[in-house]
Design a protein around this motif. Structure first.
Motif, PDB file in Angstrom:
ATOM      1  N   UNK A 175       0.733  -1.150  -0.001  1.00  0.00           N
ATOM      2  CA  UNK A 175       0.017   0.055  -0.127  1.00  0.00           C
ATOM      3  C   UNK A 175       0.740   1.388  -0.162  1.00  0.00           C
ATOM      4  N   UNK A 176       0.336   2.529  -0.519  1.00  0.00           N
ATOM      5  CA  UNK A 176       0.854   3.633  -0.642  1.00  0.00           C
ATOM      6  C   UNK A 176       2.449   3.657  -0.725  1.00  0.00           C
ATOM      7  N   UNK A 177       3.256   4.090   0.208  1.00  0.00           N
ATOM      8  CA  UNK A 177       4.562   4.718   0.281  1.00  0.00           C
ATOM      9  C   UNK A 177       5.373   3.319  -0.239  1.00  0.00           C
ATOM     10  N   UNK A 178       5.219   2.246   0.424  1.00  0.00           N
ATOM     11  CA  UNK A 178       6.128   0.736   0.009  1.00  0.00           C
ATOM     12  C   UNK A 178       5.696   0.483  -1.608  1.00  0.00           C
ATOM     13  N   UNK A 179       4.415   0.505  -1.809  1.00  0.00           N
ATOM     14  CA  UNK A 179       4.049   0.343  -3.312  1.00  0.00           C
ATOM     15  C   UNK A 179       4.754   1.179  -4.254  1.00  0.00           C
ATOM     16  N   UNK A 180       4.764   2.603  -3.981  1.00  0.00           N
ATOM     17  CA  UNK A 180       5.444   3.619  -4.814  1.00  0.00           C
ATOM     18  C   UNK A 180       6.990   3.296  -4.828  1.00  0.00           C
ATOM     19  N   UNK A 181       7.540   2.844  -3.902  1.00  0.00           N
ATOM     20  CA  UNK A 181       9.206   2.513  -3.813  1.00  0.00           C
ATOM     21  C   UNK A 181       9.278   1.240  -4.828  1.00  0.00           C
ATOM     22  N   UNK A 182       8.475   0.204  -4.451  1.00  0.00           N
ATOM     23  CA  UNK A 182       8.725  -0.897  -5.460  1.00  0.00           C
ATOM     24  C   UNK A 182       8.526  -0.704  -6.911  1.00  0.00           C
ATOM     25  N   UNK A 183       7.258  -0.102  -7.329  1.00  0.00           N
ATOM     26  CA  UNK A 183       7.076   0.338  -8.463  1.00  0.00           C
ATOM     27  C   UNK A 183       7.943   1.273  -9.143  1.00  0.00           C
ATOM     28  N   UNK A 184       8.771   2.434  -8.441  1.00  0.00           N
ATOM     29  CA  UNK A 184       9.617   2.935  -8.563  1.00  0.00           C
ATOM     30  C   UNK A 184      10.904   2.372  -9.212  1.00  0.00           C
ATOM     31  N   UNK A 185      11.345   1.302  -8.457  1.00  0.00           N
ATOM     32  CA  UNK A 185      12.712   0.384  -8.613  1.00  0.00           C
ATOM     33  C   UNK A 185      12.284  -0.210 -10.061  1.00  0.00           C
ATOM     34  N   UNK A 186      11.063  -0.741 -10.287  1.00  0.00           N
ATOM     35  CA  UNK A 186      10.635  -1.478 -11.452  1.00  0.00           C
ATOM     36  C   UNK A 186      10.796  -0.282 -12.829  1.00  0.00           C
ATOM     37  N   UNK A 187      10.291   0.920 -12.497  1.00  0.00           N
ATOM     38  CA  UNK A 187      10.368   2.052 -13.368  1.00  0.00           C
ATOM     39  C   UNK A 187      11.797   2.404 -13.810  1.00  0.00           C
ATOM     40  N   UNK A 188      12.579   2.528 -12.691  1.00  0.00           N
ATOM     41  CA  UNK A 188      13.840   2.881 -12.944  1.00  0.00           C
ATOM     42  C   UNK A 188      14.713   1.672 -13.959  1.00  0.00           C
ATOM     43  N   UNK A 189      14.457   0.502 -13.582  1.00  0.00           N
ATOM     44  CA  UNK A 189      14.806  -0.468 -14.394  1.00  0.00           C
ATOM     45  C   UNK A 189      14.413  -0.467 -15.696  1.00  0.00           C
ATOM     46  N   UNK A 190      13.347  -0.044 -16.008  1.00  0.00           N
ATOM     47  CA  UNK A 190      13.069   0.177 -17.448  1.00  0.00           C
ATOM     48  C   UNK A 190      13.622   1.236 -18.049  1.00  0.00           C
ATOM     49  N   UNK A 191      13.669   2.324 -17.461  1.00  0.00           N
ATOM     50  CA  UNK A 191      14.441   3.553 -17.980  1.00  0.00           C
ATOM     51  C   UNK A 191      15.754   3.286 -18.188  1.00  0.00           C
ATOM     52  N   UNK A 192      16.465   2.753 -17.372  1.00  0.00           N
ATOM     53  CA  UNK A 192      17.881   2.482 -17.755  1.00  0.00           C
ATOM     54  C   UNK A 192      18.077   1.259 -18.986  1.00  0.00           C
ATOM     55  N   UNK A 193      17.312   0.396 -19.068  1.00  0.00           N
ATOM     56  CA  UNK A 193      17.255  -0.577 -20.247  1.00  0.00           C
ATOM     57  C   UNK A 193      17.005   0.385 -21.494  1.00  0.00           C
TER      58      UNK A 193
END
Length: 291
Positions: free
Chosen positions: A159-177
């Motif tokens: 929920x909320x902050x932990x979800x944003x952190x985990x999704x943000x990590x996945x997003x960062x992986x996508x941008x770097x790839x």
């Protein structure tokens, strides 16, 4: 010379991204739809606003500058430098929305800038090959898909902050790839010409992975505050880009006895980005009152 040019182009790309974000947010703040208005009508209204179109132009210019930076310098340099988008967003946003940052925000600004400069100076990334040797993309792509899938599955249960952190990590992986694929495609263009570029799978993968990363970013921003997701977005993109540069392009960074001060520099960078993300100019809060 090429390294300096790469840094300058990466800074211009970060500035373009920041300007695009601020200008499009200003257009959205001006185009306030009534409660009964349809979303399509609101989007059409944005298309008629010059400030929104200037934002699109800035985004296109940013893409061109990033491509030039990747063509002339290591991935391990370009993506970390691109984290300066937060710094430029603060400066441009403060001017556009007439909002003066407080002293704490300026301290965060200088902390992030100092952390990034120290890390780049200590790591001394070196340029590797222009393209990825055959066979390297398969295991890397497989690993990325698995990690992103796991992160999204785990994040959907939070929920909320932990979800944003985990999704943000996945997003960062996508941008770097996306950046790694773009660099590979540009290298193919330089080595083999237009024909090889148009027939290379990397060329079209840039669009697919880039679009997927953009959609992941929207999910991240909806999941929680920017304060929760920004550290993962900032540090994740920078660190994974360094790793991809080493694994895919044979780039090199200095570790050894420097690893501890490098970790401290990264910690300062992250702390600065967290504090910057709290600024209304960065987060986009209260923009109706600012403008």
């Amino acid at each position: 010379m090429t390294a300096a040019l790469s840094v300058v182009l990466a800074l211009l790309a970060a500035l373009g991204n920041a300007a695009a974000s601020v200008l499009q947010r200003r257009a959205a703040a001006e185009e306030k739809p009534p409660p009964s208005a349809r979303r399509a009508a609101w989007l059409v209204g944005l298309l008629h606003r010059p400030v929104w179109l200037w934002g699109v132009a800035a985004l296109v210019l940013s893409g061109v500058c990033q491509a030039g930076a990747l063509a002339t310098g290591p991935l391990a340099v370009v993506q970390p430098v691109m984290t300066t988008e937060l710094l430029f967003t603060l400066v441009v946003g403060s001017a556009v929305f007439h909002h003066r940052p407080d002293r704490r925000t300026w301290w965060a600004f200088f902390a992030m800038a100092a952390g990034l400069a120290a890390f780049m100076r200590l790591a001394e990334p070196s340029k590797g090959s222009a393209t990825v040797p055959d066979g390297r993309w398969v295991p890397v792509a497989a690993g990325v898909v698995v990690v992103v899938a796991v992160l999204m599955a785990v994040g959907s249960r939070l929920r909320s902050a932990p979800r944003a952190t985990v999704f943000g990590t996945a997003t960062a992986i996508g941008f770097s790839c996306t950046a790694a694929l773009m660099k590979d495609a540009i290298g193919i263009l330089a080595d083999g010409g237009v024909k090889d570029f148009l027939t290379a799978w990397q060329t079209y993968s840039v669009a697919v992975v880039g679009l997927g990363s953009f959609l992941l970013l929207q999910m991240t921003l909806r999941a929680g505050t920017l304060v929760a997701s920004q550290p993962a977005l900032t540090l994740g993109d920078a660190l994974l880009s360094v790793i991809l540069g080493i694994v895919l392009f044979d780039e090199h960074i200095v570790l050894g006895v420097r690893i501890l001060p490098e970790a401290v520099a990264l910690a300062v960078l992250v702390l600065g980005s967290v504090q910057l993300a709290r600024s209304p100019v960065i987060s986009g809060e209260n923009e109706e009152q600012m403008w």
